[in-house]
Design a protein around this motif. Structure first.
Motif, PDB file in Angstrom:
ATOM      1  N   LEU A   1      43.760 -29.709   0.354  1.00 47.70           N
ATOM      2  CA  LEU A   1      42.392 -30.001  -0.082  1.00 47.70           C
ATOM      3  C   LEU A   1      42.330 -30.132  -1.597  1.00 47.70           C
ATOM      4  O   LEU A   1      41.725 -31.053  -2.126  1.00 47.70           O
TER       5      LEU A   1
ATOM      6  N   ALA B   1      32.164 -38.044   4.332  1.00 50.88           N
ATOM      7  CA  ALA B   1      32.775 -36.816   3.807  1.00 50.88           C
ATOM      8  C   ALA B   1      32.106 -36.434   2.490  1.00 50.88           C
ATOM      9  O   ALA B   1      31.666 -37.295   1.723  1.00 50.88           O
ATOM     10  N   GLU B   2      32.022 -35.122   2.245  1.00 52.25           N
ATOM     11  CA  GLU B   2      31.491 -34.644   0.967  1.00 52.25           C
ATOM     12  C   GLU B   2      32.450 -35.073  -0.154  1.00 52.25           C
ATOM     13  O   GLU B   2      33.635 -35.283   0.083  1.00 52.25           O
TER      14      GLU B   2
ATOM     15  N   HIS C   1      40.491 -29.104   9.670  1.00 53.14           N
ATOM     16  CA  HIS C   1      40.648 -28.650   8.278  1.00 53.14           C
ATOM     17  C   HIS C   1      41.769 -29.397   7.572  1.00 53.14           C
ATOM     18  O   HIS C   1      42.891 -29.453   8.078  1.00 53.14           O
TER      19      HIS C   1
ATOM     20  N   ASP D   1      35.774 -33.288  -0.682  1.00 59.10           N
ATOM     21  CA  ASP D   1      36.642 -33.169   0.489  1.00 59.10           C
ATOM     22  C   ASP D   1      37.819 -34.138   0.410  1.00 59.10           C
ATOM     23  O   ASP D   1      37.840 -35.047  -0.422  1.00 59.10           O
TER      24      ASP D   1
ATOM     25  N   HIS E   1      37.171 -33.876   8.471  1.00 55.38           N
ATOM     26  CA  HIS E   1      36.567 -32.597   8.078  1.00 55.38           C
ATOM     27  C   HIS E   1      35.051 -32.745   7.925  1.00 55.38           C
ATOM     28  O   HIS E   1      34.325 -32.821   8.926  1.00 55.38           O
ATOM     29  N   THR E   2      34.545 -32.830   6.681  1.00 56.87           N
ATOM     30  CA  THR E   2      33.086 -32.899   6.536  1.00 56.87           C
ATOM     31  C   THR E   2      32.539 -34.236   7.053  1.00 56.87           C
ATOM     32  O   THR E   2      31.341 -34.328   7.338  1.00 56.87           O
TER      33      THR E   2
ATOM     34  N   VAL F   1      39.928 -36.219   3.318  1.00 52.01           N
ATOM     35  CA  VAL F   1      40.054 -36.479   4.760  1.00 52.01           C
ATOM     36  C   VAL F   1      40.950 -37.687   5.002  1.00 52.01           C
ATOM     37  O   VAL F   1      41.218 -38.456   4.087  1.00 52.01           O
TER      38      VAL F   1
END
Ligand code: ZN
Length: 371
Positions: free
Chosen positions: A70, A20-21, A66, A24, A100-101, A26
């Motif tokens: 966040l 994940a970025e 999504h 982000d 997500h990412t 998650v």
């Protein structure tokens, strides 16, 4: 029945959270990892309608792309839109989990599902993520202690290569040293040059294990001053990363390709639009599920004929085309990510065949009318 922790384990293995970025959020949003799960619903967004569906169907877990939360959250009070959803999910014993990412960068990930939906054969990521670099440790040790040193390094986490453990390479040589005043040599004497038959032991280890490996090395090595060095290996390209590049079986015009995208993705009110010469020949295509305008430059560098993504805006598109970039195909954000739901569902059903699963067919694209 299986427990939620097991479901999370399967999803985390397919979509590792470490991919994940940094911005982000998650993973598990609500739910008890110990709770039992028999029905799992998959969707792009946890909207009120999707939560209704999950609860009405009796799902114990809702897996979405999504994240519901966040940014920093101070309250999940039931009189806030997102708090209300969480209250309803918790009361219904339905967990909420997002990938997500991490699902964007995984292989296979969101853009693999998108590429397959529009008939592309993927050749690699659009923006490859380098694989985590490893440390290479080289330790010179007297041969009498080679086995003990290697055991200690392995116990500290060194020597793991994919599905292999205790991986090492060693070769014999001669070590030399001259102990001076103050030394307390394990071998030899002060003032006399000593030569010892030693092994140079090489192992890899994760940089995060550096402290543990060094402690193990010092504890297992007989010398007061062991000779060793650590090298950081160069990061290598991988099959992980955002977006994908793929190829069509046969070249076609941008007009035809746009129609193909419209047919391959679920219908939305806005549909699919393209920017560029309608007769341009399209064969190699970059795709990025979700908002992909930050990868316009990567699409140019990739030398593709078209770039399929969503949420494109006037000025970036206009400037991109002036630069002679690939044709742009813009679909609804939700539509580009919807194919991932079936991919995530198949990840879960393959690993946990006892679960009942389904993908929500609710269209969570917010656009509802065109003029
Ligand atoms: Zn998205």
């Amino acid at each position: 029945m299986t427990d939620l922790a097991e479901l999370i384990g399967v999803l985390d293995a397919a979509y590792p959270p470490k991919l994940a970025e940094s911005w982000d959020s998650v993973g598990l949003v609500c739910g008890d990892p110990a709770q039992q799960v028999s029905k799992v619903l998959f969707a792009v967004d946890a909207t009120a309608a999707v939560v209704d569906e999950a609860i009405a169907w009796g799902a114990q877990a809702l897996v979405v792309h999504h994240p519901l939360l966040l940014r920093g959250v101070d309250s999940v009070a039931a009189d806030t839109p997102k708090g209300a959803l969480l209250h309803r999910l918790i009361r219904a014993d339905c967990a909420l989990f997002s990938a997500h990412t991490n699902a964007d960068s995984a292989d296979p990930g969101v853009s693999d599902a998108l590429a397959a939906a529009v008939g592309l054969t993927v050749t690699g990521p659009l923006d490859p993520k380098p694989v985590a670099s490893m440390d290479k440790w080289v330790v010179q040790v007297p041969q009498t202690h080679t086995a003990a040193l290697m055991s200690a390094l392995f116990a500290a986490g060194a020597g793991a290569l994919g599905d292999y453990r205790e991986a090492a390479w060693y070769t014999a040589g001669t070590g030399q040293f001259l102990p001076v005043d103050g030394a307390n040599p394990a071998i030899g004497a002060i003032g006399t040059v000593e030569t010892v038959t030693e092994d140079a032991v090489e192992v890899v280890a994760a940089p995060s294990a550096r402290r543990a490996v060094l402690a193990a090395l010092r504890a297992a090595h007989p010398y007061e001053e062991p000779a060793y060095h650590v090298t950081e290996c160069a990061p290598l390209p991988s099959s992980l990363g955002i977006g994908r590049i793929g190829e069509l079986a046969e070249p076609e015009t941008l007009r035809e390709f746009t129609e193909r995208v419209g047919n391959g993705l679920p219908r939305t009110v806005w549909g699919v639009r393209a920017a560029g010469d309608p007769d341009r020949v399209i064969e190699r295509v970059a795709v990025c599920g979700g908002a992909g305008d930050s990868y316009l430059g990567a699409a140019i560098r990739a030398g593709v004929d078209a770039y399929l993504t969503s949420d494109l805006r006037h000025h970036p598109v206009d400037e991109h085309l002036r630069r002679g970039g690939p044709a742009l195909v813009d679909a609804a954000h939700w539509a580009t990510e919807f194919p991932w739901c079936a991919q995530a569902e198949s990840v879960v059903t393959r690993a946990l065949p006892g679960l009942t699963t389904r993908v929500s067919t609710l269209r969570t694209d917010p656009w509802t009318v065109t003029g």
